[in-house]
Design a protein around this motif. Sequence first.
Motif, short mmCIF file in Angstrom:
data_model
loop_
_atom_site.label_atom_id
_atom_site.label_comp_id
_atom_site.label_asym_id
_atom_site.label_seq_id
_atom_site.Cartn_x
_atom_site.Cartn_y
_atom_site.Cartn_z
N GLU A 4 0.85 -1.18 0.00
CA GLU A 4 0.00 0.00 0.00
C GLU A 4 0.88 1.23 0.00
O GLU A 4 1.79 1.34 0.82
N GLU B 114 0.67 5.52 -0.24
CA GLU B 114 -0.10 6.76 -0.26
C GLU B 114 0.88 7.92 -0.44
O GLU B 114 1.99 7.88 0.08
N LYS C 5 0.71 11.87 0.50
CA LYS C 5 -0.18 12.75 1.23
C LYS C 5 0.60 13.88 1.89
O LYS C 5 1.81 13.97 1.74
N GLU D 210 0.59 10.03 -6.48
CA GLU D 210 0.13 8.81 -5.81
C GLU D 210 -0.24 7.75 -6.84
O GLU D 210 0.16 6.59 -6.72
N GLN E 107 1.61 4.12 -7.23
CA GLN E 107 0.84 2.89 -7.06
C GLN E 107 0.97 1.99 -8.29
O GLN E 107 1.11 0.77 -8.15
#
Length: 152
Positions: free
Chosen positions: A32, A34, A36, A117, A121
């Motif tokens: 995972e 992220e 941010k 992001e 990913q």
Amino acid sequence: MALHRAFGEGARPNIKEQTLDDIYGVPENFLEIEVKNPQTHGFGRKMYTDYEIVCRTNLPAFKLDSSSVRRRYRDFEWFRDTLERECPRVNIPHLPGKVFTKRFSDEIIEQRREGLERFLQIVAGHPLIQTGSKILAPFVQDPNFSREHYDY
């Protein structure tokens, strides 16, 4: 109809019921990422924005189960260029484009954050990059990351 022929009339295939652990448990392998918490630093022509990369994984190619690092857009540019050299058979996605006007507005920063992001990913989820890149894990996990240590 085909099921009845394969398993006999009235027979049901042997399907294992899923438990709550199967449904909500930690997947066998997960990654995972992220991007941010953008922060803008400096003044005038020396202003820049960096972004926090939060990574959670159990993949063996990564040294840490969870990490948080900060990277600037130009670090992402270098990372993308390096991936193209490291993994020439992989189509590396583009980064969000450069912005020259209002680049420090909340709206532009949020659009860039979303694009970065999405980029990470896609890249981090690619099996050839996960196994063939020497730069992926350090880029998303090493707080002391320096491009100079990885220039080829």
